[in-house]
Design an enzyme around this catalytic site. Structure first.
Site, PDB file in Angstrom:
ATOM      1  N   GLU A 105       0.824  -1.220   0.000  1.00 50.20           N
ATOM      2  CA  GLU A 105       0.000   0.000   0.000  1.00 50.20           C
ATOM      3  C   GLU A 105       0.849   1.258   0.000  1.00 50.20           C
ATOM      4  O   GLU A 105       1.703   1.438   0.870  1.00 50.20           O
ATOM      5  CB  GLU A 105      -0.911  -0.020   1.244  1.00 50.20           C
ATOM      6  CG  GLU A 105      -1.891   1.129   1.287  1.00 50.20           C
ATOM      7  CD  GLU A 105      -2.895   1.004   2.427  1.00 50.20           C
ATOM      8  OE1 GLU A 105      -3.272  -0.129   2.793  1.00 50.20           O
ATOM      9  OE2 GLU A 105      -3.286   2.059   2.956  1.00 50.20           O
ATOM     10  N   HIS A 140      -2.580   9.960  -1.549  1.00 49.87           N
ATOM     11  CA  HIS A 140      -2.815   8.743  -2.328  1.00 49.87           C
ATOM     12  C   HIS A 140      -2.838   9.046  -3.816  1.00 49.87           C
ATOM     13  O   HIS A 140      -2.359   8.269  -4.621  1.00 49.87           O
ATOM     14  CB  HIS A 140      -4.165   8.133  -1.939  1.00 49.87           C
ATOM     15  CG  HIS A 140      -4.058   7.235  -0.749  1.00 49.87           C
ATOM     16  ND1 HIS A 140      -5.132   6.642  -0.153  1.00 49.87           N
ATOM     17  CD2 HIS A 140      -2.995   6.828  -0.046  1.00 49.87           C
ATOM     18  CE1 HIS A 140      -4.732   5.925   0.864  1.00 49.87           C
ATOM     19  NE2 HIS A 140      -3.438   6.016   0.955  1.00 49.87           N
ATOM     20  N   ASP A 148       4.396 -14.335  11.854  1.00 57.24           N
ATOM     21  CA  ASP A 148       3.042 -14.736  11.486  1.00 57.24           C
ATOM     22  C   ASP A 148       2.098 -13.552  11.729  1.00 57.24           C
ATOM     23  O   ASP A 148       1.632 -13.335  12.845  1.00 57.24           O
ATOM     24  CB  ASP A 148       2.655 -15.950  12.356  1.00 57.24           C
ATOM     25  CG  ASP A 148       1.264 -16.461  12.055  1.00 57.24           C
ATOM     26  OD1 ASP A 148       0.491 -15.760  11.359  1.00 57.24           O
ATOM     27  OD2 ASP A 148       0.923 -17.561  12.540  1.00 57.24           O
ATOM     28  N   LYS A 182      -7.027  -0.871  11.809  1.00 52.15           N
ATOM     29  CA  LYS A 182      -6.434  -1.344  10.539  1.00 52.15           C
ATOM     30  C   LYS A 182      -5.245  -0.448  10.174  1.00 52.15           C
ATOM     31  O   LYS A 182      -4.211  -0.933   9.693  1.00 52.15           O
ATOM     32  CB  LYS A 182      -7.502  -1.331   9.436  1.00 52.15           C
ATOM     33  CG  LYS A 182      -7.094  -2.006   8.140  1.00 52.15           C
ATOM     34  CD  LYS A 182      -6.417  -1.104   7.147  1.00 52.15           C
ATOM     35  CE  LYS A 182      -6.069  -1.830   5.857  1.00 52.15           C
ATOM     36  NZ  LYS A 182      -5.385  -0.969   4.880  1.00 52.15           N
TER      37      LYS A 182
HETATM   38  C1  MEV Z   1      -5.856   2.804   5.163  1.00 52.96           C
HETATM   39  O1  MEV Z   1      -5.095   1.657   4.815  1.00 52.96           O
HETATM   40  C2  MEV Z   1      -5.780   3.035   6.654  1.00 52.96           C
HETATM   41  C3  MEV Z   1      -6.677   4.165   7.174  1.00 52.96           C
HETATM   42  O2  MEV Z   1      -8.012   3.920   6.739  1.00 52.96           O
HETATM   43  C4  MEV Z   1      -6.595   4.152   8.668  1.00 52.96           C
HETATM   44  C5  MEV Z   1      -7.580   5.076   9.350  1.00 52.96           C
HETATM   45  O3  MEV Z   1      -8.653   5.371   8.787  1.00 52.96           O
HETATM   46  O4  MEV Z   1      -7.275   5.482  10.493  1.00 52.96           O
HETATM   47  C6  MEV Z   1      -6.278   5.488   6.601  1.00 52.96           C
END
Ligand code: MEV
Length: 428
Positions: free
Chosen positions: A81, A379, A281, A265
């Site tokens: 990413e 991005h 892992d 995430k």
């Molecule tokens: C994208 O890979 C991760 C984000 O969505 C994390 C977040 O929203 O805090 C940007």
């Protein structure tokens, strides 16, 4: 100790970066070759899993600027990413303004679970097991003499009652094992299997499952940082505004599971990238993180953000981190070994302290972007570069075509092809 500040690293070509890294961490020609080729060959891959037909590569980048417990660290990250490596590096630079990351770990203790069914009286079986605690722990430790030799082994025994379930009442024995620098899945599974007959003998029950729990809440890693608000100002936003918005953005994740999942995430974007680079892992890490985030019964943020009395932005992250520096894939994959060399960590606990710091930095990068200009802008530039490449741009054309696409806010392949043709015509 090499300084992890490498100004302008991102502007260099990959060849220049590799040469710089080689100099900093004294890479051998074989290690440089392994980085160029991806590290793994088909013969070793074929011994690793079943039905192998090929290899699958991912980019390995180096996050710079990390200062963890006063130590300079270059952080290898494997991730597909865009913005992850840049985000971690940039936030590590801001964190340096407040002394970097302070990280710590609990003991390297993993939990093995043994399920015992058909027990006639759960409370008395539980006490019978606890009475024999020393014997059970000794048997568990004896199951892995090598681990015992390096100071690991069984540490604790807990017995939980499950009075009702779809399969009726049962007992759960938690066997706590110090796995030292290994992840410990094999050691724990082996110990659980070894003590099963004794547990049946003591309880009169029937043992079914004997395996590791990924909710490794006795193997926690913690990181905190404190960033002066002046370091946070950018693009017309004052430092205080950025700080307050980050705290507000965190508040959303603290109370709402839908937001918390995305927030966590973002943390795992960093954590997984280092886990993968070091041959760990990452599914186990993910499982532990999410289960820990839900430990109160309601899924929430793994991190917290606030302001201290001096007005600094302060962040914390605590999560289970069952990462290893020995055993399994960490020693099999040449690049995993190399990643540990670049990190210059000796123990699993040191590794976990870096990993949790990267998670906190990554979280900050996402919150800062989301709470100010949004994440699309950064991005878009990277996406535009990929579109330019797909359209056939090469060399310095890539940046020029990408910049034009962003200016026009038309990041599309057809437009990239036209721009590329126009550049060619202008040159010819
Ligand atoms: C994208 O890979 C991760 C984000 O969505 C994390 C977040 O929203 O805090 C940007």
């Amino acid at each position: 100790m090499p300084n992890s500040r490498l100004p302008g690293f991102y502007r260099k070509s990959w060849q220049e970066r590799l040469a710089l890294l080689a100099e900093r961490v004294r890479l051998t020609p074989e290690e440089m070759e392994a980085l160029r080729l991806g590290g793994l060959n088909l013969e070793s891959a074929d011994r690793m899993i079943e039905n192998v037909v090929g290899l699958y590569s991912l980019p390995l980048g180096i996050a710079v600027n990390f200062l963890v417990n006063g130590r300079e660290v270059l952080v290898p990250m494997v991730v597909e990413e865009p913005s992850v490596v840049a985000g971690a590096s940039f936030m590590a630079r801001l964190a340096r303004e407040g002394g970097g990351f302070i990280a710590s770990t609990s003991a390297s203790e993993m939990i093995g679970q043994v399920q015992i069914l058909e027990v006639s009286d759960l409370p008395s079986a539980r006490l019978a097991l606890l009475e024999q605690r020393e014997r059970i722990l000794a048997e568990a430790t004896a199951a892995d003499p090598l681990l015992a030799q390096i100071g690991g082994g069984a540490r604790d025994l807990e017995v939980r009652l499950v009075p009702a379930s779809p399969a009726g009442p049962f007992l759960v024995v938690h066997l706590v094992i110090d796995t030292r620098d290994a992840m410990g899945a094999n050691a724990v599974n082996g110990a659980c299997e070894a003590i099963a007959p004794t547990l049946e003998e003591i309880t009169g029950g029937r043992v079914l499952l004997r395996t590791l729990s990924n909710l490794a809440d006795r193997r926690l890693a913690r990181a905190r940082c404190s960033i002066p608000s002046r370091a946070l100002s950018f693009a017309g936003y004052s430092g205080d505004t950025v700080r307050d918005r980050i705290v507000e953005a965190y508040a959303f994740a603290a109370v709402d599971p839908y937001r918390a999942a995305t927030h966590n995430k973002g943390i795992l974007n960093g954590v997984d990238a280092v886990a993968i680079a070091t041959g760990n892992d990452w599914r186990a890490v993910e499982a532990g993180a999410h289960a820990y985030a839900a430990r109160s019964g309601r899924y929430t943020s793994l991190s917290s953000w606030g302001r201290d009395a001096k007005g600094n932005l302060v962040g914390t992250l605590e999560m289970p981190l069952a990462v290893a520096t020995v055993g399994g894939f960490t020693r099999v994959h040449p690049l995993a070994r190399l990643a540990l060399k670049i990190l210059d960590v000796q123990t699993a606990r040191e590794l976990a302290e870096v990993v949790v710091s990267v998670g906190l930095a990554q979280n900050l990068a996402a919150l800062r972007a989301l709470a100010t200009e949004g994440i699309q802008r950064g991005h878009m530039t990277l996406h535009a570069r990929q579109i330019a490449l797909a359209a056939g741009a090469s060399g310095d054309q890539v940046e020029r075509v990408a910049a034009q696409l962003v200016r026009e806010q038309a990041i599309r392949l057809d437009r990239a092809q036209v721009i590329l043709k126009e550049f060619g015509a202008a040159r010819g």
